[in-house]
Design a protein around this motif. Structure first.
Motif, short mmCIF file in Angstrom:
data_model
loop_
_atom_site.label_atom_id
_atom_site.label_comp_id
_atom_site.label_asym_id
_atom_site.label_seq_id
_atom_site.Cartn_x
_atom_site.Cartn_y
_atom_site.Cartn_z
N THR A 110 0.85 -1.19 0.00
CA THR A 110 0.00 0.00 0.00
C THR A 110 0.89 1.24 0.00
O THR A 110 1.74 1.39 0.88
N SER A 115 -0.95 8.62 1.39
CA SER A 115 -0.57 7.80 2.52
C SER A 115 0.65 8.37 3.21
O SER A 115 1.55 8.91 2.56
N ASP A 129 4.57 -1.45 8.49
CA ASP A 129 3.92 -0.17 8.27
C ASP A 129 5.00 0.88 8.52
O ASP A 129 5.21 1.31 9.65
N ARG A 131 6.36 4.22 8.45
CA ARG A 131 5.97 5.62 8.33
C ARG A 131 7.19 6.47 7.99
O ARG A 131 8.23 6.40 8.62
N LEU A 154 -3.03 4.60 -2.70
CA LEU A 154 -3.56 5.75 -1.97
C LEU A 154 -2.96 6.99 -2.61
O LEU A 154 -2.15 7.70 -2.04
#
Length: 504
Positions: A110, A115, A129, A131, A154
């Motif tokens: 993703t 995002s 995930d 970041r 996204l």
């Protein structure tokens, strides 16, 4: 050096205990995190393989997963049972990078401008995930490469294929993910809103499936798989000389505008289907074909196919349904029918050849080239209420049927055959049934009967009319005229006997 907060009850997994959060203290540039899921225990190592390595063994009997956070910039979730290890490297001021190593063969990525993270799921279990991580390296996953790749967009995403390296590079929102794809069988891409997907680089060729559901799609390189589906709700653009091929199944397109650049191709082994298309445009030399079996089905608001473009079905039919104007290039169905239903006007700009041909429009139909039916009828119909000519067979165009009749009907308007345009039924009849005037250009000939009716207009003959074994019936409510060189005949031409009656 490691603090273990209380378990978070709200994050409890169904049927298991809540996960435990572990806050890793600040580390220096170049420090490495490594997480391993071994039998019974999860081991976290910081600065793995260096003199300053620190290890933390975490009891896993009641832990569903482990979350490691570093200044809110990284979150890593490692489910128990995944073999290998997950490693983060290069925590530098210029940005973060992550490398994942393991045996996972299913990968879900993703990313995109909307995002604030790069999300990665391995074998349908979320493991990353990252970041503000700028790049994620998945090349060490799955041995020879991942087998199934799913991309959730996204925001806009580019995917570039490097065949020599055996990688896809996914870029979006200032982040990138590199995936080894040497063993790829499926590629799925999902997006919404106004997302744009661009495929570029070397050819995309997963063995089984390409499935794209993204509002805007730009294909700048070849795409091939057993089956190819692309639902672009806004538009799909296939660049010049790019080929999209379903090698064993169908190419299926849905919604949106479709543009094929010069010499671009859509080829489905079993079928090519476009449903609910918008403005569809085929540039010069573009080709759409059902190569082995099945139909080519095009449903669109408008169709603008260059005269040198081709729509072909090797064993099935070509079916075109257009709400507005339909302009066709070369159209062939070797063993099937060509059926065109146009909401407004239709132009047959180039040759049309099929077992049978049926063209039905609401207003004007114009024919500019040879239209032939090899085993059935050739039928042209206009429902136009205009008093002008609703069907025009333009100069030097021809209508011919070898296994059926040539039929032209305009119940509210006229028919014009211009110049030397000819109508020939080699085994059947020629019939023009019009409310307005009927004018022939070149010769009209039939094996059986010739019928020319202008129920509220005149009939003008500019060349011979001949029925070989049947009769000739010409009716002009406002008269029938021809020049002195025009003949009307019903005979077999061999001197052996007559045909039917001639009535004018």
């Amino acid at each position: 050096p490691c603090e273990r907060p209380a378990a978070v009850a709200t994050a409890a997994r169904a049927g298991g205990a809540a996960p435990s959060d572990f806050v890793v203290p600040a580390v220096n540039t170049g420090d490495v995190y490594a997480v391993r899921a071994n039998a019974g225990d999860v081991v976290v190592r910081v600065n793995e393989g260096t003199p300053s390595e620190r290890s933390y063994a975490l009891p896993s009997a009641s832990v569903a997963d482990v979350v490691i956070t570093k200044a809110q910039s990284l979150m890593l979730t490692v489910p128990l049972g995944i073999t290998g290890h997950v490693r983060f490297t290069a925590l530098s001021a210029g940005g973060n990078a992550a490398t994942l190593v393991g045996t996972a063969t299913d990968v879900d990525v993703t990313l995109g401008a909307a995002s604030d993270a790069v999300g990665v799921a391995l074998d349908s279990v979320s493991v990353l995930d990252a970041r503000r991580t700028e790049s994620v390296d998945l090349r060490a996953l799955g041995g020879g490469g991942v087998e199934r790749l799913t991309v959730t967009m996204l925001g806009d995403v580019d995917i570039s294929h490097d065949a020599q390296a055996g990688t896809y590079t996914l870029s979006g929102g200032g982040r990138s993910v590199v995936v080894a794809v040497a063993a790829l069988t499926e590629l799925r891409v999902r997006g919404d809103g106004n997302d744009l997907l661009v495929l570029r680089g070397d050819a995309f060729a997963p063995t089984t499936l390409v499935n794209i559901t993204v509002p805007r799609v730009q294909l700048d390189t070849n795409v091939a798989a057993d089956s190819v589906t692309c639902a672009a709700s806004k538009w799909l653009r296939v660049a010049a000389d790019v080929r999209v091929e379903a090698t064993a199944g169908a190419v299926q397109l849905a919604d949106g505008d479709v543009t094929l650049g010069e010499r671009a191709e859509l080829s489905g082994a079993t079928a090519v289907t476009l449903t609910d298309g918008g403005s569809v445009k085929f540039d010069a030399g573009a080709r759409v074909d059902a190569a082995s079996s099945g139909d080519v089905t095009l449903g669109a608001a408008t169709l603008d196919a260059a005269a040198t473009s081709t729509v072909a079905a090797a064993a099935g039919a070509v079916r075109v349904t257009v709400a507005g104007v339909a302009k066709l290039g070369v159209t062939t169905a070797t063993k099937g029918d060509v059926v065109v239903v146009g909401g407004a006007n239709a132009d047959l700009r180039a040759a049309v050849a099929a077992r049978a041909v049926d063209v039905n429009v609401a207003r004007q139909l114009r024919v500019f080239a040879a239209v032939s039916a090899s085993a059935g009828a050739l039928a042209l119909h206009s429902a136009s209420a205009s008093p002008s000519n609703a069907v025009r067979i333009e100069r030097d165009a021809t209508l011919s049927a070898s296994g059926g009749d040539v039929i032209v009907t305009t119940p509210h308007a006229g028919v014009l055959c211009d110049g030397a345009a000819t109508l020939t039924a080699h085994t059947g009849a020629v019939s023009i049934d019009a409310a307005g005037s009927v004018a022939t250009g070149g010769a009209v000939s039939a094996e059986t009967n010739v019928t020319l009716h202008a129920t509220d207009g005149a009939v003008t003959l500019n060349a011979d009319v001949r029925a070989r074994t049947g009769g000739v019936d010409i009716v002009g409510a406002r008269g029938v005229s021809s020049d002195s060189a025009t003949s009307i005949s019903s005979y077999d031409g061999g001197g052996g006997g007559g045909g039917g009656a001639v009535a004018v």
